[in-house]
Design a protein around this motif. Structure first.
Motif, mmCIF file in Angstrom:
data_model
loop_
_atom_site.group_PDB
_atom_site.id
_atom_site.type_symbol
_atom_site.label_atom_id
_atom_site.label_comp_id
_atom_site.label_asym_id
_atom_site.label_seq_id
_atom_site.Cartn_x
_atom_site.Cartn_y
_atom_site.Cartn_z
ATOM 1 N N GLY A 76 24.229 73.473 13.056
ATOM 2 C CA GLY A 76 23.891 74.707 13.744
ATOM 3 C C GLY A 76 25.099 75.603 13.852
ATOM 4 N N LEU A 81 23.100 73.487 22.291
ATOM 5 C CA LEU A 81 22.500 73.287 20.973
ATOM 6 C C LEU A 81 22.804 71.886 20.451
ATOM 7 C CD1 LEU A 81 20.904 74.351 18.600
ATOM 8 C CD2 LEU A 81 23.015 75.393 17.708
ATOM 9 N N HIS A 133 14.407 84.351 12.777
ATOM 10 C CA HIS A 133 14.323 82.972 13.282
ATOM 11 C C HIS A 133 15.625 82.561 13.973
ATOM 12 C CE1 HIS A 133 10.530 82.565 11.154
ATOM 13 N NE2 HIS A 133 11.131 83.010 10.065
ATOM 14 N N VAL A 184 20.140 75.880 12.667
ATOM 15 C CA VAL A 184 19.669 76.613 13.834
ATOM 16 C C VAL A 184 20.766 77.586 14.239
ATOM 17 C CG1 VAL A 184 18.871 76.481 16.210
ATOM 18 C CG2 VAL A 184 18.244 74.686 14.582
ATOM 19 N N VAL A 219 13.959 75.263 20.950
ATOM 20 C CA VAL A 219 15.358 75.514 21.302
ATOM 21 C C VAL A 219 15.457 76.753 22.182
ATOM 22 C CG1 VAL A 219 17.635 76.096 20.394
ATOM 23 C CG2 VAL A 219 16.239 74.364 19.234
ATOM 24 N N GLN A 246 14.648 70.603 16.994
ATOM 25 C CA GLN A 246 15.120 71.510 15.957
ATOM 26 C C GLN A 246 14.226 72.733 15.795
ATOM 27 O OE1 GLN A 246 15.346 68.792 12.564
ATOM 28 N NE2 GLN A 246 17.554 68.621 12.853
ATOM 29 N N ASP A 247 13.022 72.682 16.341
ATOM 30 C CA ASP A 247 12.121 73.822 16.267
ATOM 31 C C ASP A 247 12.731 74.991 17.031
ATOM 32 O OD1 ASP A 247 9.323 75.038 15.825
ATOM 33 O OD2 ASP A 247 9.582 75.139 18.007
ATOM 34 N N VAL A 248 12.797 76.151 16.383
ATOM 35 C CA VAL A 248 13.467 77.297 16.974
ATOM 36 C C VAL A 248 12.814 77.707 18.289
ATOM 37 C CG1 VAL A 248 13.998 79.752 16.655
ATOM 38 C CG2 VAL A 248 14.366 78.134 14.782
ATOM 39 N N VAL A 270 19.898 80.035 7.830
ATOM 40 C CA VAL A 270 18.574 79.637 8.310
ATOM 41 C C VAL A 270 17.779 78.993 7.180
ATOM 42 C CG1 VAL A 270 16.358 80.508 9.155
ATOM 43 C CG2 VAL A 270 18.491 81.324 10.183
#
Length: 342
Positions: A252, A320, A304, A280, A334, A329-331, A275
């Motif tokens: 990330g 993070l 995203h 992320v 998060v 890990q899904d935006v 991305v």
């Protein structure tokens, strides 16, 4: 080490005192002068036991047990020490060894340690970080007073349920907001966007309001945190650092952006590439105060990205890391964590 009362009379009065575990990690508060300059010193030169023994009257506030976790300058603070602290604190509270914990720590990374502990510790018992801006050998050293007041806050029933707190220079800060704001001044810590949560002096501990609702995440397994880089945005910025981080295999990126989290057009293109590579991306700001909100100058939905809201880059990086270590890990998920409480 247990600090014993100075006299039998004091011992009788102290029988009902709370038990405070002091965990020493080093820092300026454990520093000693060095002749290389008028203000030169070496951090992490004194032990936690020596620190406590140098504070008059602290034994009348609590029964103290002192343990050395590390003895390093806080610029060398690392996740291994954080996990050791969490393990020791969890054990102490689970076994009813202590009613509260005080951690002595350097100021450079104190806000990061406080934020990490606040996110993964889920206890009602107080955990207080303190340190100093002057070494113990300096004229008007601030360490003894800060340690005294940290123990006083830790021993206070009002401190329960408030998460991890930072106590320096008569001021109580919550881990979520506290930030070091001056390289040398005694009043170096501020609470961005919120203000301190209380004050303390030798006479009293006073909190300004109720405890805030805190985000509680599980401690990452395996005592590891995934690699997340912080990249500082600036004028005439290109995408080289972003591309290099992607090639290095980080999981990330946190952008210490200009204004409300902005970067140049070339850097934005590099972030889009990151991305697509599976990273992320969190937009924060190097301004210091204020929020980084979603979809203002940047279309976060389209790119995203995650907006950090009130977290500065160093704290955004930690959150993070903890989320990624826990498999988040899904935006959208998060972003929900970063928006917690707002």
């Amino acid at each position: 080490m247990t600090v014993q009362p100075a006299s039998a009379g004091e011992g009788q009065a102290a029988a009902g005192l709370p038990r405070v575990l002091v965990l020493a990690t080093g820092g300026t508060i454990a520093g000693k002068a060095d002749p290389r300059s008028a203000i030169g010193y070496d951090a992490g030169s004194a032990t936690g036991q020596q620190l406590v023994e140098a504070v008059p009257g602290v034994d009348r506030l609590a029964h103290l047990q002192v343990e050395q976790i590390s003895n390093i300058p806080s610029q060398d603070m690392n996740h291994k020490v954080w996990f050791r602290l969490v393990e020791r604190i969890n054990t102490a509270f689970a076994r009813h060894e202590a009613d509260a914990v005080v951690i002595t720590h350097g100021t450079d990374t104190m806000e990061e340690t406080a934020f990490f502990l606040d996110t993964v510790l889920h206890h009602e018992q107080p955990v207080i970080l303190t340190g100093s801006m002057r070494p113990g050998s300096a004229i008007s050293a601030d360490g003894p007073a800060n340690l005294y007041e940290a123990v006083k806050v830790a021993a206070s029933p009002q401190a329960r349920g408030r998460g991890v707190l930072v106590v320096l220079n008569d001021t109580i800060h919550a881990a979520h907001w506290v930030s070091k704001a001056d390289s040398t001044a005694l009043q170096t810590f501020v609470s961005r966007n919120a203000g301190p949560v209380g004050i303390v002096d030798p006479a009293a501990v006073r909190f300004y309001g109720p405890a805030r609702v805190r985000l509680a995440l599980p401690l990452p397994a395996g005592e590891q945190l995934p690699a997340v880089d912080v990249i500082y945005a600036h004028a005439d910025m290109d995408g080289r650092q972003i591309d290099e981080s992607v090639r290095a295999g980080v999981k990330g990126l946190v952008i210490a952006g200009m204004g409300d989290g902005n970067v140049s057009a070339p850097a934005m293109q590099a972030l889009d590439r990151a991305v697509k590579a599976g990273l992320v991306i969190v937009r924060s700001s190097h301004v210091g105060d204020g929020f980084v909100n979603r979809n203002v100058e940047v279309d976060d939905d389209a790119h995203h990205f995650v907006a950090s809201y009130d977290l500065n880059p160093q704290k955004a990086r930690l959150l993070l890391q903890i989320l990624l270590a826990g498999g988040v890990q899904d935006v959208a998920a998060v972003q929900q964590a970063f928006a917690f409480g707002y």
